[in-house]
Structures are given as structure tokens and as C-alpha cells.
Design a protein around this motif. Structure first.
Motif, PDB file in Angstrom:
ATOM      1  N   PRO A 157       0.715  -1.243   0.153  1.00  7.82           N
ATOM      2  CA  PRO A 157      -0.128  -0.017   0.041  1.00  7.82           C
ATOM      3  C   PRO A 157       0.618   1.231   0.072  1.00  7.82           C
ATOM      4  CG  PRO A 157      -1.000  -1.832   1.418  1.00  7.82           C
ATOM      5  CD  PRO A 157       0.528  -2.194   1.132  1.00  7.82           C
ATOM      6  N   PHE A 158       0.091   2.337  -0.556  1.00 10.21           N
ATOM      7  CA  PHE A 158       0.688   3.696  -0.461  1.00 10.21           C
ATOM      8  C   PHE A 158       1.429   4.042   0.890  1.00 10.21           C
ATOM      9  CE2 PHE A 158       0.130   8.289   0.031  1.00 10.21           C
ATOM     10  CZ  PHE A 158       0.952   8.739  -1.055  1.00 10.21           C
ATOM     11  N   GLN A 159       2.752   4.417   0.933  1.00 15.59           N
ATOM     12  CA  GLN A 159       3.505   4.871   1.760  1.00 15.59           C
ATOM     13  C   GLN A 159       3.573   4.007   3.109  1.00 15.59           C
ATOM     14  OE1 GLN A 159       1.714   8.715   3.237  1.00 15.59           O
ATOM     15  NE2 GLN A 159       2.956   9.778   1.738  1.00 15.59           N
ATOM     16  N   SER A 160       3.506   2.527   2.781  1.00 19.70           N
ATOM     17  CA  SER A 160       4.081   1.610   3.754  1.00 19.70           C
ATOM     18  C   SER A 160       5.547   1.345   3.817  1.00 19.70           C
ATOM     19  CB  SER A 160       3.316   0.357   2.986  1.00 19.70           C
ATOM     20  OG  SER A 160       3.872  -0.259   1.868  1.00 19.70           O
ATOM     21  N   GLY A 161       6.465   1.964   2.897  1.00 20.51           N
ATOM     22  CA  GLY A 161       7.914   1.895   3.231  1.00 20.51           C
ATOM     23  C   GLY A 161       8.542   1.166   2.175  1.00 20.51           C
ATOM     24  N   LYS A 162       7.935   0.717   1.113  1.00 22.55           N
ATOM     25  CA  LYS A 162       8.729  -0.131   0.034  1.00 22.55           C
ATOM     26  C   LYS A 162       9.900   0.643  -0.308  1.00 22.55           C
ATOM     27  CE  LYS A 162       5.134   0.624  -2.613  1.00 22.55           C
ATOM     28  NZ  LYS A 162       4.432   1.430  -1.622  1.00 22.55           N
ATOM     29  N   THR A 163       9.968   1.748  -0.882  1.00 21.57           N
ATOM     30  CA  THR A 163      11.365   2.628  -1.330  1.00 21.57           C
ATOM     31  C   THR A 163      12.416   2.602  -0.349  1.00 21.57           C
ATOM     32  OG1 THR A 163       9.975   3.893  -2.874  1.00 21.57           O
ATOM     33  CG2 THR A 163      12.343   4.540  -2.473  1.00 21.57           C
ATOM     34  N   THR A 164      11.932   2.754   0.989  1.00 24.59           N
ATOM     35  CA  THR A 164      12.860   2.671   2.078  1.00 24.59           C
ATOM     36  C   THR A 164      13.381   1.381   2.203  1.00 24.59           C
ATOM     37  OG1 THR A 164      11.646   4.503   3.156  1.00 24.59           O
ATOM     38  CG2 THR A 164      13.136   3.252   4.550  1.00 24.59           C
ATOM     39  N   LEU A 165      12.817   0.475   1.961  1.00 28.55           N
ATOM     40  CA  LEU A 165      12.856  -1.085   2.181  1.00 28.55           C
ATOM     41  C   LEU A 165      14.081  -1.347   1.152  1.00 28.55           C
ATOM     42  CD1 LEU A 165      12.988  -3.730   3.236  1.00 28.55           C
ATOM     43  CD2 LEU A 165      11.041  -4.424   1.814  1.00 28.55           C
ATOM     44  N   LEU A 166      13.920  -0.976  -0.115  1.00 23.09           N
ATOM     45  CA  LEU A 166      14.880  -0.962  -1.202  1.00 23.09           C
ATOM     46  C   LEU A 166      16.174  -0.138  -0.977  1.00 23.09           C
ATOM     47  CD1 LEU A 166      15.656  -1.924  -4.037  1.00 23.09           C
ATOM     48  CD2 LEU A 166      14.701   0.362  -4.751  1.00 23.09           C
ATOM     49  N   GLU A 167      16.044   0.678  -0.210  1.00 24.17           N
ATOM     50  CA  GLU A 167      17.152   1.251   0.176  1.00 24.17           C
ATOM     51  C   GLU A 167      18.084   0.712   1.267  1.00 24.17           C
ATOM     52  OE1 GLU A 167      18.622   4.273  -1.068  1.00 24.17           O
ATOM     53  OE2 GLU A 167      17.018   4.375  -2.694  1.00 24.17           O
ATOM     54  N   ALA A 168      17.256  -0.029   1.986  1.00 27.95           N
ATOM     55  CA  ALA A 168      18.011  -0.701   3.226  1.00 27.95           C
ATOM     56  C   ALA A 168      18.470  -2.120   2.583  1.00 27.95           C
ATOM     57  CB  ALA A 168      16.907  -1.050   4.250  1.00 27.95           C
ATOM     58  N   ILE A 169      18.040  -2.511   1.536  1.00 31.50           N
ATOM     59  CA  ILE A 169      18.697  -3.597   0.762  1.00 31.50           C
ATOM     60  C   ILE A 169      19.788  -3.226   0.072  1.00 31.50           C
ATOM     61  CG2 ILE A 169      18.280  -5.360  -1.067  1.00 31.50           C
ATOM     62  CD1 ILE A 169      15.146  -5.511  -0.284  1.00 31.50           C
ATOM     63  N   LEU A 170      19.850  -2.348  -0.691  1.00 35.30           N
ATOM     64  CA  LEU A 170      20.860  -1.604  -1.425  1.00 35.30           C
ATOM     65  C   LEU A 170      22.121  -1.695  -0.525  1.00 35.30           C
ATOM     66  CD1 LEU A 170      19.336   1.031  -3.725  1.00 35.30           C
ATOM     67  CD2 LEU A 170      20.078  -1.535  -4.146  1.00 35.30           C
ATOM     68  N   GLU A 171      21.873  -0.781   0.884  1.00 36.66           N
ATOM     69  CA  GLU A 171      22.980  -0.548   1.782  1.00 36.66           C
ATOM     70  C   GLU A 171      23.359  -1.877   2.374  1.00 36.66           C
ATOM     71  OE1 GLU A 171      23.396   2.582   5.429  1.00 36.66           O
ATOM     72  OE2 GLU A 171      21.902   0.975   5.669  1.00 36.66           O
ATOM     73  N   ARG A 172      22.352  -2.771   2.870  1.00 38.25           N
ATOM     74  CA  ARG A 172      22.945  -4.046   3.462  1.00 38.25           C
ATOM     75  C   ARG A 172      23.641  -5.003   2.350  1.00 38.25           C
ATOM     76  NH1 ARG A 172      20.713  -5.908   7.867  1.00 38.25           N
ATOM     77  NH2 ARG A 172      20.663  -3.703   7.960  1.00 38.25           N
ATOM     78  N   THR A 173      23.611  -4.966   0.911  1.00 37.37           N
ATOM     79  CA  THR A 173      24.086  -5.592   0.121  1.00 37.37           C
ATOM     80  C   THR A 173      25.471  -5.164  -0.480  1.00 37.37           C
ATOM     81  OG1 THR A 173      22.824  -4.969  -1.753  1.00 37.37           O
ATOM     82  CG2 THR A 173      22.341  -6.824  -0.668  1.00 37.37           C
ATOM     83  N   GLY A 174      25.662  -3.762  -0.106  1.00 37.23           N
ATOM     84  CA  GLY A 174      26.892  -3.159  -0.549  1.00 37.23           C
ATOM     85  C   GLY A 174      26.563  -2.194  -1.972  1.00 37.23           C
ATOM     86  N   ALA A 175      25.657  -2.175  -2.312  1.00 36.07           N
ATOM     87  CA  ALA A 175      25.109  -1.684  -3.503  1.00 36.07           C
ATOM     88  C   ALA A 175      25.385   0.052  -3.547  1.00 36.07           C
ATOM     89  CB  ALA A 175      23.970  -1.805  -4.220  1.00 36.07           C
ATOM     90  N   VAL A 176      25.071   0.343  -2.185  1.00 35.17           N
ATOM     91  CA  VAL A 176      25.364   1.733  -2.047  1.00 35.17           C
ATOM     92  C   VAL A 176      25.837   1.997  -0.726  1.00 35.17           C
ATOM     93  CG1 VAL A 176      23.273   2.717  -3.258  1.00 35.17           C
ATOM     94  CG2 VAL A 176      23.164   2.139  -0.940  1.00 35.17           C
ATOM     95  N   ALA A 177      26.681   3.172  -0.459  1.00 35.90           N
ATOM     96  CA  ALA A 177      27.331   3.318   0.764  1.00 35.90           C
ATOM     97  C   ALA A 177      26.370   3.467   1.869  1.00 35.90           C
ATOM     98  CB  ALA A 177      28.434   4.205   0.604  1.00 35.90           C
ATOM     99  N   ARG A 178      25.430   4.406   1.607  1.00 36.94           N
ATOM    100  CA  ARG A 178      24.562   4.805   2.773  1.00 36.94           C
ATOM    101  C   ARG A 178      23.158   4.932   2.052  1.00 36.94           C
ATOM    102  NH1 ARG A 178      25.053   7.712   7.350  1.00 36.94           N
ATOM    103  NH2 ARG A 178      23.366   9.207   8.013  1.00 36.94           N
ATOM    104  N   ALA A 179      22.313   4.454   3.063  1.00 37.24           N
ATOM    105  CA  ALA A 179      20.733   4.251   2.458  1.00 37.24           C
ATOM    106  C   ALA A 179      20.334   5.700   2.059  1.00 37.24           C
ATOM    107  CB  ALA A 179      19.866   3.583   3.270  1.00 37.24           C
ATOM    108  N   GLY A 180      19.683   6.121   1.045  1.00 37.29           N
ATOM    109  CA  GLY A 180      19.156   7.331   0.891  1.00 37.29           C
ATOM    110  C   GLY A 180      17.646   7.583   1.583  1.00 37.29           C
ATOM    111  N   LYS A 181      17.123   8.859   1.542  1.00 31.25           N
ATOM    112  CA  LYS A 181      15.936   8.923   2.076  1.00 31.25           C
ATOM    113  C   LYS A 181      14.824   9.537   1.249  1.00 31.25           C
ATOM    114  CE  LYS A 181      17.311   8.296   6.626  1.00 31.25           C
ATOM    115  NZ  LYS A 181      16.504   7.104   7.437  1.00 31.25           N
ATOM    116  N   VAL A 182      13.505   9.099   1.253  1.00 29.61           N
ATOM    117  CA  VAL A 182      12.392   9.557   0.330  1.00 29.61           C
ATOM    118  C   VAL A 182      12.331  10.983   0.806  1.00 29.61           C
ATOM    119  CG1 VAL A 182      10.216   9.383  -0.126  1.00 29.61           C
ATOM    120  CG2 VAL A 182      11.517   7.254   0.175  1.00 29.61           C
ATOM    121  N   ALA A 183      12.331  11.405   1.810  1.00 25.55           N
ATOM    122  CA  ALA A 183      12.107  12.809   2.382  1.00 25.55           C
ATOM    123  C   ALA A 183      13.069  13.558   1.668  1.00 25.55           C
ATOM    124  CB  ALA A 183      12.139  12.857   3.860  1.00 25.55           C
TER     125      ALA A 183
END
Length: 689
Positions: A23-49
Motif C-alpha cells: 500500500p501507499f507509503q508503507s515503506g517500499k522504497t525505504t526497504l529497497l534503500e535498506a537492501i541496497l545498503e545491506r548488500t553494499g550496492a550503496v554506501a549509505r541508504a537514501g531517504k525519500v524525504a
């Protein structure tokens, strides 16, 4: 990793493709950022805000602070490649999810402890269930939980037609979830901020709860495993490998939806989610089986999304279902279009990286596949493949009229709209000849607003918008006989046409009839079609200024001149006769009435009926929505002039999930002050509601 975990991961075939939905604003994009950070794809998770998230890289997404199109990112995890596709959560962009998920191995459904979002969760889960997509439920924002986990499961279960299978229980400290116990591994983990959880001993005070929850999980698994059922009856602890095998089987066969939880914003629960995907989600072989694609054959791919970039041209984001596709390959689409692959790109948000080829299971972007659209399949070879997962675009529920501010921009507008509608098949653009306007239709106000923003941002075309013309008509109530004579002498041959017509009403819906009752040749045969032509021209605007319907015009008499009569003269005479006749026939205004079926959660029925009656609608009845627990269908008739923003009010009353289908039903008389107000505005302008 334990031996049992490794065993649970055996049989993986090719890169995984996982949709992130919810659902809308449930945190999907934030979860993707957390996955990218955890797997080393990005150095630091970004923020939607603050607009730094990979998943909301587009200008329109950042302007609205939520996803408006799928965003793709590929990562490596424990030696395997995974592509995650973050899908928009708004109902207005649900069609984007529907285009992506058929070729995905599984979906992560992100939700939270918010009963207001249950209807949206039900809609999303229903789509996945009907498509046969294996799914994990990830309860987000556990750090802000106000309910115990079993209460949350009871709250969410009505949204799912398959049993929700609890895989973890939280470890609470002072009312805050500080970690969890994995019921399959029988291990406890303590959360660490933006890092993998730390393994700890199961707290003594949680041992009883863990045993009870684990037994409940095993009981559910035993519904489809007789050997496990016997072990439980005999109080034999099942081997861990057997438990993982059952978990994997029940997910893949759709018998259960595993439930995990965490906090995407803090990066909690992400590693266990990734491991569950790696161990239990099926691979591309299962997608082929689901879509009816043979394992052997020429390379085959399915287009999930079309993107037009500023400099790279058209990109077709596709899942390779079989074989390999590389730059330079000549491919053929499911509708016969041939194209040469101009490049292969791996996407991470707005960033692209060139690849030599795409192998089975990959999700990559193929350049310049002209004639091959979203939902098409394409293969290497000369034979068009079957479209393995085409999804029909949804019926539009919101329409506006658009026009360029400068006519010289019309050509640029048409080119830009062609690209926009190719990117988004749910966006429909049509030119209506009668109203003389260009109409854009879609899934809601925000959907069309985003489309107009893209026109301006990407293509530099700014348009004005307004409400579309309403299809008012008029008819007549009484009969009249009149003569129309067109006579003009300007030197040389003149113009002469003379007709007598009888105009009378027909029953509603009968349309228009032209009858020829000429005798004695008073109007020569060759001019009678011109008389009918002139009559039809006059019907474009009657005595009230609107197109005229449901009447019969009979040509009864007339005269002609051997030299001066012509087709043009008799057309003019017929128009004059009609202009005289129609105001004498007691004209009445007609408004279009639509048959509407509204799908809504049951608890919103009273609000929906109030919305319909408040718009001069007539309630015809309601019934439960077949196959949808807690939903109803409301049937009604509504004037077209009242439907312009109906979807906005419906969604406001239904937590964003109300929907309807509509079709023109009939024309009804409009009288009194409402009719006077419409007529007062006059002519074509009066047709605007």
C-alpha cells in the motif's frame, strides 16, 4: 550459514527477480534503500524525504514524495544476483505493478499495522494471488508497533485468501521490539542500527512463547506434509532441513504466505528477509512454468516496462526467460515487429551500466526495440513468439481535456504523447471530433497530473487543461411543417433550391430518419441526397444549441429551376428549413446518463450511496462483490455531468481503493433550472459541466 540453510538454497537457477509491492507509503522504497545498503550496492541508504533515494529518482516521484513508476536495482547477495523492482503503492499506479509482476519470481508485500490500509493491501494481495506470484509479507515499522504480533496477524489475515504463516516473533523490551526469534532456525537475533542483527541466546522469558509459536507454524506446514504431521503427533522434533523444505514448498505452491517483520528505516530484519528470498523463492524456471513457456527454444524475453530517456532513446526493461540476448541481435516481437538490439543496460534507479549480454533470469534494458511494447514478448529468430504475460490496461476513471497554449506546439505535443502512452498503457489520449478537443484519460487526478508534469519536464510542452465537453443532446416534442427556400442571383447562373419538410419526434434512442415522399419530380432525384445532407448538417446544432437526436424528417414538396438549381442550393435550402422548424418543435435538452458499477469496501457503502445521491444519481441496488470478502458492488445511474471528479470523492471515502466501471446507458430529459443553466451558457460552450 548452517548446513540446513545451505540445503534450503539448493536448486537456484539464474538471477532472481523480486517485486517490492504494498500500500501507499508503507515503506517500499525505504526497504529497497535498506537492501541496497545491506548488500553494499550503496554506501549509505537514501531517504525519500530528502530526495536521495534510488527508488524515487524521477522528478515527478520526488515532487509528489512517492513512487509513480517502477524503479529497478540489482544487487549481489551471498554469491547470487537479485534484481528488485520497487512498484508504486498508489491505486492510481497499480497498473505499473500488474505489468511487472507476471515475470517476477516472487514479491515482497510491505505493510504495516494500519487497518486503514487493509483494503489496499487486499487489492494488492488479490492481484498476486490471481497471478500465482509467491509472496512474502514484510510487516514494516515494527519499531513503532502498537499491537502484539498475533493481534497484527489477526488484523491482516482478512486481506489474504491464503493463510499468513508467522516466521518470527519479536523480542520486546520496555514495549519496544529490540530483536526477533526465527521460528525455523530457532535462533534469536538482536537488532543493530543499519547492520545485520546479532545472534544471541533465546531469552529465558521468551522460550515458552517461541515454542508455542513454532508449534503453530509446524502445524500449518503439516497440513500439506503427512510425515511432518506424524512427527508432531508423536512429539518428534522434525529435522531442520525438512522444515525449510516445507517452507519453500508452501511458498512456491501458494499454500501459505510467510510473514516476517522489521524496520526498513533502521535496516532491521533486512538480512533475514534476503536470506528467506534466497533460500525459498523460486527461480526463472518456475516463472516459465507459470507462464507456459517451454524450457528449450530460442532466446525469449518479456517486456515489463518501456522508458523513453532524454539521450538514450527507447529502453525496453525486460526479463529474459530463456537463453541469452546480446547487443546486435535481431529480435522479433509478439506482434511481428523486428528490431536490432542497440545496447544492453543494467539499471539502478536513474543510473545505467552497459552489459555485454543478458542471460536467463536477468532483468535488463534493451535499447531501440521499436514496435515492441510493454507486455509484449520478443525472441531471437524469425518467428514471432506468443505474448506470454500481456496485461490489459485498466478502464479509465478520470478524464481531462488538454490543448497547447501555442498551436505551433501541436506537432511536438503529438510526438510527446506517443512516447508517454507507450511508457504508460493506462494513459489514453483521444481526439473527439464532435467536441473538437483532445482528451487525456487515466486512473485518477494524480496519474494525469504526473503525465502533464512529464510533458513539461521531459519534452518542454506545456498544456492548458479543462473539464471535457459533456455530451448533451436535444430532441423535439412536437411536429412542424416548414418551407426552406434558397434563392440568390449574382450575375450569370444563380442559386435556387426549394424544399418543404415535415419534422416529427421519434421514441428515445431511435436516432434519425430521413424519408423521401417526393412525387411528380418537384425535386429532381439527383438533388434529394443533397437535401438529406443539408438536414444532417442542421442536426449538429438545434434550437437549444446542441446536436439533435431522435427525430424523423420527411421531404414532402419543393420546386427547382432548370438552370439555377444545384446540389449546393438544395443543401442550403434544407438547412434553412431545419433552422426554421426545430425551434417550433418544442425542443428539450437531453443529458447523457451512465450506468455505473462501484466496487467499495462494505464499511464505505453508506458514504458511497451518499456520494451517488448527492450527484443526482439513482441507486439501482447493491450486492456483495463475488470472491471479495468485505467488499460490495453498488449499481447506479449517474448523469455524465456529475462524473468528472467522482473517482476523487470515492477514493477519499474508501482509503484510496474505490473503483468503478461505466458505460453510456441512455439520454434523459433535463428540465427546469439545471437545463436553463446549461442552455444559458450556449452552444458548444454549454456542453462543459
Amino acid at each position: 550459514m548452517s548446513g540446513s540453510e545451505q540445503g534450503a538454497g539448493r536448486g537456484s537457477s539464474g538471477p532472481r527477480c523480486i517485486a517490492i509491492v504494498g500500500p501507499f507509503q508503507s515503506g517500499k522504497t525505504t526497504l529497497l534503500e535498506a537492501i541496497l545498503e545491506r548488500t553494499g550496492a550503496v554506501a549509505r541508504a537514501g531517504k525519500v524525504a530528502d530526495g536521495s533515494a534510488v527508488g524515487d529518482s524521477g522528478a515527478e516521484a520526488r515532487a509528489h514524495a512517492h513512487g509513480v513508476e517502477p524503479n529497478i536495482a540489482s544487487v549481489g547477495f551471498l554469491g547470487e544476483r537479485m534484481t528488485f523492482i520497487d512498484c508504486p503503492g498508489s491505486i492510481e499506479f497499480l497498473h505499473e505493478m500488474r505489468a511487472v509482476t507476471p515475470a517476477c519470481d516472487a514479491a515482497i508485500v510491505v505493510c504495516e499495522q494500519d487497518e486503514r490500509k487493509l483494503p489496499a493491501l487486499q487489492v494488492i494481495l488479490r492481484d498476486l494471488e490471481e497471478a500465482g506470484i509467491p509472496r512474502f509479507l514484510f510487516i514494516n515499522k515494527i519499531d513503532a508497533a502498537t499491537r502484539r504480533v498475533h493481534e497484527t496477524l489477526s488484523l491482516l489475515q482478512p486481506a489474504s485468501r491464503t493463510p499468513l504463516l508467522l516466521r518470527q516473533i519479536p523480542i520486546w523490551k520496555n514495549g519496544i521490539a529490540v530483536g526477533f526469534i526465527d521460528l525455523a532456525l530457532e535462533r534469536a537475533f538482536v537488532y543493530r542500527e543499519h547492520a545485520a542483527s546479532e545472534v544471541v541466546e533465546i531469552p529465558a522469558e521468551e522460550v515458552g512463547a517461541e515454542r508455542e509459536a513454532r508449534y503453530s507454524m509446524l502445524e500449518r506446514l503439516a497440513d500439506y506434509d503427512d510425515a511432518l504431521m506424524e512427527e508432531l503427533i508423536e512429539e518428534i522434533e522434525p529435522p531442520r532441513d525438512q522444515v525449510f523444505d516445507d517452507l519453500r514448498k508452501e511458498l512456491r505452491e501458494g499454500h501459505a504466505t510467510p510473514v516476517l517483520f522489521g524496520s526498513a528505516d533502521r535496516g532491521n530484519g533486512v538480512t533475514r528477509l534476503l536470506k528467506a528470498i534466497r533460500h525459498e523463492a523460486p527461480g526463472v524456471a518456475a516463472v516459465r512454468a507459470r507462464l507456459g513457456v517451454a524450457e528449450d527454444g530460442p532466446p525469449l524475453a518479456h517486456v515489463m516496462k518501456t522508458i523513453h530517456t532524454a539521450h538514450g532513446g527507447k529502453l525496453s526493461v525486460s526479463r529474459v526467460l530463456r537463453g541469452k540476448v546480446k547487443e546486435g541481435d535481431v529480435v522479433i516481437g509478439s506482434h511481428g515487429a523486428e528490431a536490432r538490439v542497440a545496447g544492453v543496460q543494467r539499471l539502478t534507479g536513474a543510473s545505467m551500466g552497459r552489459e555485454a549480454e543478458a542471460e536467463t533470469g536477468d532483468v535488463l534494458a534493451f535499447a531501440r526495440l521499436d514496435g515492441i511494447a510493454t507486455g509484449d514478448s520478443f525472441g531471437v529468430g524469425k518467428t514471432p513468439p506468443r505474448a506470454v504475460a500481456s496485461v490489459a490496461p485498466p478502464e479509465p476513471v478520470y478524464t481531462i481535456a488538454i490543448a497547447t497554449r501555442d498551436r505551433k506546439d501541436d506537432v511536438r505535443l503529438n510526438a510527446a504523447l506517443a512516447k508517454l502512452t507507450e511508457e504508460d498503457p493506462a494513459l489514453i489520449v483521444k481526439h473527439t471530433q464532435e467536441a473538437g478537443e483532445l482528451r487525456m484519460s487515466g486512473q485518477g487526478e494524480v496519474h494525469l497530473k504526473v503525465a502533464l508534469e512529464r510533458l513539461a519536464n521531459r519534452y518542454g510542452v506545456t498544456v492548458d487543461r479543462r473539464e471535457p465537453v459533456i455530451g448533451y443532446r436535444e430532441t423535439i416534442r412536437s411536429k412542424a411543417t416548414v418551407r426552406g427556400r434558397h434563392k440568390k442571383q449574382t450575375g450569370g447562373h444563380g442559386q435556387f433550391g426549394d424544399v418543404v419538410i415535415e419534422v416529427e419526434p421519434l421514441p428515445r434512442g431511435a436516432g434519425f430518419e430521413f424519408v423521401d415522399r417526393i412525387t411528380g419530380g418537384v425535386v429532381p432525384r439527383q438533388y434529394i441526397p443533397s437535401v438529406e445532407h443539408g438536414v444532417r448538417e442542421a442536426l449538429d446544432s438545434g434550437g437549444l444549441g446542441f446536436p439533435v437526436v431522435d427525430l424523423r424528417v420527411t421531404l414532402t414538396d419543393g420546386s427547382y429551376h432548370t438552370v439555377d438549381s444545384s446540389d449546393m442550393a438544395f443543401r442550403a435550402a434544407a438547412r434553412l428549413a431545419m433552422a426554421d422548424a426545430l425551434p417550433k418543435c418544442n425542443p428539450v435538452l437531453l443529458e447523457p446518463i451512465h450506468a455505473v458499477e462501484i466496487a467499495i469496501p462494505t464499511e464505505a457503502m453508506s458514504k458511497a450511496t451518499a456520494i451517488v445521491t448527492g450527484r443526482r444519481g439513482q441507486i439501482l441496488g447493491y450486492d456483495s462483490r463475488p470472491g471479495w470478502d468485505g467488499w460490495d458492488i453498488l449499481k447506479a445511474q449517474l448523469p455524465e455531468s456529475e462524473m468528472g471528479d467522482l473517482i476523487i470523492e470515492l477514493r477519499s471515502a474508501t482509503s484510496g481503493v474505490g473503483a468503478f466501471t461505466t458505460s453510456l446507458d441512455h439520454l434523459a430529459e433535463l428540465s427546469g433550472k439545471p437545463a436553463e443553466a446549461v442552455v444559458k451558457r450556449g452552444g458548444v460552450a454549454a456542453r462543459h459541466a
